[in-house]
Design a protein around this motif. Structure first.
Motif, PDB file in Angstrom:
ATOM      1  N   LEU A   1       0.798  -1.182  -0.014  1.00  0.00           N
ATOM      2  CA  LEU A   1      -0.026   0.063  -0.048  1.00  0.00           C
ATOM      3  C   LEU A   1       1.033   1.406   0.175  1.00  0.00           C
ATOM      4  O   LEU A   1       1.713   1.539   0.811  1.00  0.00           O
ATOM      5  CB  LEU A   1      -0.904  -0.235   1.272  1.00  0.00           C
TER       6      LEU A   1
ATOM      7  N   LYS B   1      -4.934   7.698   6.310  1.00  0.00           N
ATOM      8  CA  LYS B   1      -5.585   6.889   5.214  1.00  0.00           C
ATOM      9  C   LYS B   1      -6.304   5.550   5.639  1.00  0.00           C
ATOM     10  O   LYS B   1      -6.038   5.224   6.831  1.00  0.00           O
ATOM     11  CB  LYS B   1      -4.459   6.709   4.159  1.00  0.00           C
TER      12      LYS B   1
ATOM     13  N   TRP C   1      -7.565   1.964   4.495  1.00  0.00           N
ATOM     14  CA  TRP C   1      -7.636   1.234   3.185  1.00  0.00           C
ATOM     15  C   TRP C   1      -8.508   0.154   3.514  1.00  0.00           C
ATOM     16  O   TRP C   1      -8.997  -0.351   4.733  1.00  0.00           O
ATOM     17  CB  TRP C   1      -6.207   0.504   3.092  1.00  0.00           C
TER      18      TRP C   1
ATOM     19  N   LEU D   1      -7.512   1.904  -1.456  1.00  0.00           N
ATOM     20  CA  LEU D   1      -7.850   2.949  -0.625  1.00  0.00           C
ATOM     21  C   LEU D   1      -9.226   3.631  -0.498  1.00  0.00           C
ATOM     22  O   LEU D   1      -9.814   3.920  -1.776  1.00  0.00           O
ATOM     23  CB  LEU D   1      -6.838   4.180  -1.236  1.00  0.00           C
TER      24      LEU D   1
END
Length: 352
Positions: free
Chosen positions: A184, A211, A213, A220
């Protein structure tokens, strides 16, 4: 920013150096517990609801960078700059095992089934220790591309996650093959990585960004810019409608998960915030700071009484909440209690 209700934290003293990691246990028959690690070399166990100090794990000779509890909160683990990862009896405080490494251990975590311990650090090697055979050599996963900063298990212990201190991204490793199956991408090194309680999301903090995920398909889901460099983030575990982040500006920011709008901003720490975590039920969250304190913040309606606000702003409230002896006797009995008041000169082995 408009003045909002001032949240009054429980201030947990005891560490003499910066607090660098926090971990909540799941709910147990005895409640839930909070363990903190610090550069003072002595992880501390607390009642997760009240913040009351249960005991200190004594034995490390350097800064403790990582700490965790197993699913039942019966054992604790810690990773240290003294080149060891250690397993502790969380009831008595006794050291059960010490796993030698060749360099600083920055991260450690129990598997979901509690049978394994995963470690990583400056050696750039991920190791899996079989706790049913602690004297057996660990299994070494394929070499990490950089010094390991964070580790976590997911997919019912079939996958492990790691990030590095000196490069961006999160790597996902297949436990069976020992190979990286997915990466990632992030622009900055990931300083915090958390798998949500329901297993749906991976929450990462990197630089000015938090972020989210998809933990199963790895896409994302959301990315939000933060008001400062953030070091840690945590998603509310019960409903997932908000998340917290802490970093250089010494504040605990609370955001709406769906919109990214800031809901609240709680002040109280006197140094950068290194770690934030939600309690297992989401009714509170904890923060650890360079100032050496752990603060527990309630997520419910905050008091607006003038005296309470003033006490919060000046850091005068503490976590010395009255509880009966019966409520904590099972955890305290036989524990190796350390005198929080005495000063201890400890040489810190290693730097961030």
């Amino acid at each position: 920013m408009d003045k909002k209700r001032v949240a009054v934290p429980l201030v947990c003293h005891g560490h003499s150096r910066p607090v660098v990691d926090l971990f909540y246990s799941p709910m147990t028959p005895d409640g839930f517990f909070l363990i903190s690690s610090s550069k003072d070399s002595s992880p501390m166990l607390r009642n997760g609801e009240t913040g009351d100090w249960v005991g200190t794990f004594e034995g490390h000779k350097g800064a403790v960078w990582s700490c965790c509890l197993d699913t039942n909160a019966l054992r604790a683990a810690s990773g240290s700059a003294d080149f060891t990862a250690r397993i502790w009896d969380a009831i008595t405080g006794d050291e059960l095992h010490s796993f030698e490494h060749k360099h600083i251990v920055r991260a450690c975590t129990f598997s979901e089934d509690t049978h394994f311990l995963l470690t990583g650090g400056v050696e750039k090697i991920l190791r899996i220790y079989d706790l049913n055979r602690p004297d057996a050599p660990p299994r070494e996963v394929d070499k990490s591309p950089g010094s390991v900063r964070t580790v976590a298990w997911l997919h019912s212990d079939q996958t492990i996650l790691s990030s590095c201190t000196d490069m961006g991204g999160v790597r996902l490793w297949d436990v069976r093959t020992g190979n990286v199956v997915r990466a990632l991408e992030t622009k900055s090194p990931v300083t915090s990585a958390e798998v949500s309680q329901d297993g749906r999301y991976i929450t990462t903090a990197d630089g000015f960004t938090v972020k989210f995920w998809d933990a199963n398909h790895f896409g994302l889901v959301k990315s939000y810019n933060m008001p400062c460099t953030v070091e840690s983030a945590s998603l509310e575990p019960k409903y997932g409608y908000k998340f917290i982040a802490g970093g250089e500006d010494m504040w605990i920011h609370v955001f709406d998960f769906h919109t990214g709008e800031e809901i609240a901003c709680n002040k109280g720490h006197h140094g950068p915030v290194h770690c934030v975590r939600f309690s297992p039920g989401g009714e509170s969250y904890a923060s650890g700071s360079e100032d050496g304190t752990v603060r527990i913040w309630q997520t419910g309606p905050a008091s607006t009484h003038d005296d309470t606000e003033a006490a919060s702003a000046n850091g005068l409230l503490t976590g010395n909440v009255s509880v009966t002896a019966d409520e904590v006797s099972r955890k305290i009995e036989g524990f190796q209690i350390a005198d929080e008041g005495k000063t201890r000169e400890k040489e810190e082995a290693g730097t961030a």
